[in-house]
Design a protein around this motif. Structure first.
Motif, mmCIF file in Angstrom:
data_model
loop_
_atom_site.group_PDB
_atom_site.id
_atom_site.type_symbol
_atom_site.label_atom_id
_atom_site.label_comp_id
_atom_site.label_asym_id
_atom_site.label_seq_id
_atom_site.Cartn_x
_atom_site.Cartn_y
_atom_site.Cartn_z
ATOM 1 N N HIS A 69 0.834 -1.209 0.000
ATOM 2 C CA HIS A 69 0.000 0.000 0.000
ATOM 3 C C HIS A 69 0.864 1.252 0.000
ATOM 4 O O HIS A 69 0.624 2.189 -0.772
ATOM 5 N N ARG A 100 -5.429 2.120 -1.781
ATOM 6 C CA ARG A 100 -6.252 1.935 -0.595
ATOM 7 C C ARG A 100 -6.781 0.497 -0.496
ATOM 8 O O ARG A 100 -7.057 -0.003 0.587
ATOM 9 N N VAL A 140 -6.992 -2.171 2.846
ATOM 10 C CA VAL A 140 -8.138 -2.966 3.306
ATOM 11 C C VAL A 140 -7.703 -4.406 3.561
ATOM 12 O O VAL A 140 -8.082 -5.017 4.576
ATOM 13 N N ILE A 148 -11.376 -11.573 0.447
ATOM 14 C CA ILE A 148 -10.979 -10.159 0.563
ATOM 15 C C ILE A 148 -9.580 -9.949 -0.002
ATOM 16 O O ILE A 148 -9.336 -8.978 -0.726
ATOM 17 N N PHE A 198 -9.356 -7.584 -3.394
ATOM 18 C CA PHE A 198 -8.749 -6.260 -3.285
ATOM 19 C C PHE A 198 -7.354 -6.207 -3.885
ATOM 20 O O PHE A 198 -6.906 -5.140 -4.306
#
Length: 79
Positions: A12, A27, A31, A69, A73
């Motif tokens: 990130h 972003r 997460v 997830i 992501f």
């Protein structure tokens, strides 16, 4: 678990503060890092307060959620 969260957090930061992330969504990796950090906190809680049963049914719900997830992501961050 914290190492995985740290890996995604570094990703990130790299995407956010370098030219690599100019057209990306950094972003999204934050997460994923937060999801892994919450999972690490849950594992620490279970390790310090041992359950009365040896069977971890909670992992049948937690692992697929964290995996979905992570994949979703990570793809979103680099697309």
């Amino acid at each position: 678990m914290l190492m995985v969260a740290a890996f995604f957090l570094v990703g990130h930061l790299v995407l956010r503060f370098t030219a690599l992330g100019s057209n990306r969504h950094p972003r999204a990796l934050f997460v994923v890092a937060a999801a892994w950090a919450f999972y690490a906190a849950w594992e620490w809680l279970v390790a310090t307060l041992p359950p009365e049963a040896n069977i971890r049914v909670d992992l049948l719900l937690i692992w697929p959620i964290v995996l979905i997830i992570s994949i979703w992501f990570a793809i979103r961050a680099f697309s």
